[in-house]
Design a protein around this motif. Structure first.
Motif, short mmCIF file in Angstrom:
data_model
loop_
_atom_site.label_atom_id
_atom_site.label_comp_id
_atom_site.label_asym_id
_atom_site.label_seq_id
_atom_site.Cartn_x
_atom_site.Cartn_y
_atom_site.Cartn_z
N SER A 57 0.83 -1.21 0.00
CA SER A 57 0.00 0.00 0.00
C SER A 57 0.86 1.26 0.00
O SER A 57 0.51 2.26 -0.64
CB SER A 57 -0.91 -0.01 1.22
N ALA A 58 2.00 1.23 0.68
CA ALA A 58 2.89 2.39 0.67
C ALA A 58 3.47 2.63 -0.72
O ALA A 58 3.59 3.77 -1.17
CB ALA A 58 4.01 2.20 1.67
N ALA A 59 3.84 1.53 -1.44
CA ALA A 59 4.37 1.68 -2.80
C ALA A 59 3.32 2.26 -3.73
O ALA A 59 3.60 3.12 -4.57
CB ALA A 59 4.86 0.33 -3.31
N LEU A 60 2.06 1.79 -3.60
CA LEU A 60 0.99 2.30 -4.45
C LEU A 60 0.74 3.79 -4.18
O LEU A 60 0.60 4.59 -5.12
CB LEU A 60 -0.29 1.49 -4.20
N SER A 61 0.69 4.17 -2.88
CA SER A 61 0.44 5.58 -2.58
C SER A 61 1.60 6.47 -3.02
O SER A 61 1.40 7.59 -3.47
CB SER A 61 0.20 5.74 -1.08
N LEU A 62 2.87 5.95 -2.92
CA LEU A 62 4.02 6.72 -3.39
C LEU A 62 4.00 6.85 -4.90
O LEU A 62 4.31 7.90 -5.45
CB LEU A 62 5.32 6.06 -2.91
N TYR A 65 1.56 9.37 -5.64
CA TYR A 65 1.73 10.59 -4.87
C TYR A 65 0.47 10.94 -4.09
O TYR A 65 0.02 12.09 -4.05
CB TYR A 65 2.16 11.77 -5.75
N ASP A 66 -0.11 9.92 -3.47
CA ASP A 66 -1.32 10.11 -2.66
C ASP A 66 -0.88 10.48 -1.24
O ASP A 66 -0.58 9.60 -0.42
CB ASP A 66 -2.15 8.82 -2.67
N ASN A 67 -0.82 11.77 -0.95
CA ASN A 67 -0.30 12.22 0.33
C ASN A 67 -1.16 11.77 1.49
O ASN A 67 -0.67 11.40 2.56
CB ASN A 67 -0.18 13.74 0.34
N SER A 68 -2.46 11.80 1.32
CA SER A 68 -3.34 11.40 2.43
C SER A 68 -3.16 9.92 2.76
O SER A 68 -3.14 9.52 3.93
CB SER A 68 -4.79 11.71 2.06
N ILE A 88 8.26 7.71 4.23
CA ILE A 88 8.23 7.11 2.90
C ILE A 88 9.10 8.01 2.02
O ILE A 88 8.84 9.21 1.91
CB ILE A 88 6.80 7.01 2.35
N ILE A 89 10.14 7.44 1.41
CA ILE A 89 11.13 8.21 0.67
C ILE A 89 11.24 7.66 -0.74
O ILE A 89 11.34 6.44 -0.94
CB ILE A 89 12.49 8.17 1.36
N GLU A 90 11.18 8.57 -1.72
CA GLU A 90 11.36 8.17 -3.12
C GLU A 90 12.83 8.30 -3.48
O GLU A 90 13.44 9.35 -3.27
CB GLU A 90 10.50 9.06 -4.03
N ASP A 91 13.43 7.24 -4.01
CA ASP A 91 14.86 7.21 -4.27
C ASP A 91 15.26 8.14 -5.41
O ASP A 91 16.29 8.80 -5.36
CB ASP A 91 15.31 5.78 -4.60
N ALA A 92 14.46 8.23 -6.45
CA ALA A 92 14.86 8.96 -7.64
C ALA A 92 14.89 10.47 -7.39
O ALA A 92 15.84 11.15 -7.78
CB ALA A 92 13.90 8.64 -8.80
#
Length: 543
Positions: A57-62, A65-68, A88-92
């Motif tokens: 679920s965290a990968a899907l929201s990232l 970009y679903d902040n809520s 939750i941190i995006e590597d790119a």
């Protein structure tokens, strides 16, 4: 009191209590350690499962970009015991969404050492890619103190109960040992204390019924036999002891006389060895400095001639360079008279290529720097010349106070507010010496003291005469020297200053000059307590 503590009963009590408490604490500690490791392992396994369950679920929201959604996931992770922060941190792109404690508190806060992080990789949702790639990671921070919350209290109660149980068991064993073992042994010992050494067979030893047919019973029978035999030997020993006592008294007198003679000889031998070692050290140092003097004098002679040639050529080259720059300026002024534009452009490109303006501005600085470097080399060569043995030069009587004042004037000491010079050199007799060399000695020592007090200080100079030796002491309150620096202080080219700030020949030259004058240079220093240099001059010219 000391006798009671050293008795068998006391030792046995101490041993039983000590080992009972020790083993109780040991086994309880092992059990507590196993429980602690198991509880930590279970907690981190549960945390890893939680992260894995939330990763999809965290990968899907990232990805969307679903902040809520991301905030909801992060807040839910904070509900887990001991979890104090989540992110939750995006590597790119480095984009991140955080909850709980800030990054500054986690990394640089007062309790930063108690936080441990756990993370799991977030992959692209399978619905959007056949081969999911890692797009970021989900990370949480755990406060180790919260994991162990309540565990220390339970561990302490467990430890106390185990120790109390072992102590109670130990007291039961001690009471049993006292009734069946230690008390009968104590009563037997009391009967043994009543034995008169002069009549050892007057008291018959016997063990109590509780210890019959044991090793102690056999020991008592053997002791009765031995005490009977001791009575027969006492008379013979008394006679032998009387004879030995007489012989010992005679031997002690002989040993005492011989020992005194050996001590006197050893003291004389040690004094001779110390004096020989000191003489040998001085001789070796003198030989090393003499060899260095011959080498330095040769080097100075060989270096000085080419340096003189280079110095003369630098001056001539400076004149040539000035004339060439003036000629180039005249050519530049004459360019307006040239009708051919191609020639003018070619001259302009040539002038731009060699950067004539930079050459005009930089050349004098280069020549000046070269002259200063040559002056430095000439000064080094001049100091190297002092290594040559000049003991055959005539030494005229001179006032050390006047020579010192000349050295102070050359260095301009005392003219600033940050360095003060205190002098106590009055009434010193004149010393036969080479004045310019002694002035160089004072100047080098004072210059070192000045460098050691960059922030200011006091230089104290005092002199005294005793037993035909004139001593001059120069003391500063600068930074001082370490033992390693002190051992190499008079070595040629050794310096603790920055590169280009010193030649490392100041103290070496001073030491060599004092040696050629039949004197000594002694250095005493400690880091942070300044340096004291003592110069010892013979009142008369030494051979």
């Amino acid at each position: 009191m000391a006798g009671r503590l050293s008795s068998i009963e006391s030792k046995l009590t101490v041993y039983v209590l000590t080992f009972s408490i020790l083993f109780g604490v040991l086994f309880s500690g092992i059990q507590i350690g196993v429980d602690y490791v198991g509880e930590n392992r279970r907690y981190f396994e549960n945390t890893a499962d939680l992260l894995q369950n939330q990763s999809a679920s965290a990968a899907l929201s990232l990805f969307n970009y679903d902040n809520s959604a991301m905030q909801t996931i992060l807040d839910s992770l904070l509900l887990t015991p001991a979890v104090v922060a989540s992110a939750i941190i995006e590597d790119a792109t480095g984009y991140e969404k955080r909850a709980g404690l800030s990054k500054a508190v986690l990394n640089n806060g007062r309790d930063a050492g108690h936080y441990r992080s756990r993370r799991v990789a977030l992959k692209e949702p399978a619905m959007y890619s056949e081969e999911p790639r890692v797009i970021g990671h989900l990370e949480i921070w755990v406060d180790e103190r919260l994991i162990r919350e309540g565990f220390e209290r339970r561990a302490f109660i467990t430890l106390v109960l185990d120790v109390l149980r072992n102590v109670v068991l130990a007291f039961v064993l001690i009471m049993l040992f006292r009734a069946r073992l230690t008390n009968p042994i104590k009563r037997l010992m009391d009967r043994m204390k009543d034995i008169d050494p002069a009549h050892p067979d007057a008291v018959r030893l016997q063990v109590e019924s509780s210890l019959r047919h044991s090793e102690l019973d056999d020991l008592v029978r053997k002791m009765n036999v031995l005490m009977a035999a001791m009575k027969a030997e006492i008379a013979q020993r008394q006679q032998a002891e009387q004879r030995v006592r007489q012989l010992n008294e005679q031997l002690e007198e002989k040993v005492k006389a011989r020992t005194q003679a050996l001590n006197d000889s050893n003291h004389q031998l040690q004094s001779s060895l110390d004096e020989l070692q000191r003489t040998q050290d001085l001789l070796l140092q003198a030989q090393r400095m003499a060899a260095m003097g011959h080498l330095a004098a040769g080097m100075a002679h060989e270096i000085n001639n080419p340096i003189a040639v280079v110095y003369s050529n630098i001056a001539t080259l400076s004149e040539y360079l000035t004339e060439l720059v003036r000629l180039a300026d005249q050519y530049q002024e004459a360019e307006s008279l040239i009708a051919d534009k191609a020639i003018v452009q070619a001259l302009e490109e040539l002038r731009t290529g060699i950067d004539l303006d930079f050459v005009r501005a930089d050349a004098p600085d280069l020549v000046s720097a070269s002259k200063q470097s040559l002056e430095r080399v000439r000064n080094i060569v001049a100091e190297l010349r002092t290594f040559a043995d000049e003991s055959n030069q005539p030494k005229d009587p001179a006032s050390l106070e006047e020579i010192l004042e000349e050295a102070i004037a050359e260095l301009q000491l005392g003219r600033s507010d940050n360095i003060h010079v205190v002098r106590l050199l009055s009434h010193l007799p004149q010393v036969p010496c080479i004045g310019r060399q002694i002035r160089l000695v004072f100047r080098n020592i004072l210059h070192n003291a000045q460098d050691a007090m960059a922030e200011g200080g006091t230089i104290e100079i005092a002199g005294d005469e005793k037993d035909g030796i004139i001593e001059v002491v120069v003391k500063d309150n600068g930074k001082g020297m370490t033992e390693e620096e002190l051992s190499c202080a008079v070595n040629p080219f050794f310096t603790s200053k920055e590169i280009g700030q010193g030649t490392g020949l100041g103290l070496t030259v001073a030491y060599n000059i004092m040696l050629n004058h039949g004197g000594e240079l002694l250095i005493d220093s400690e880091p942070g307590h300044g340096t004291q240099v003592t110069l010892r001059f013979p009142a008369q010219t030494s051979a």
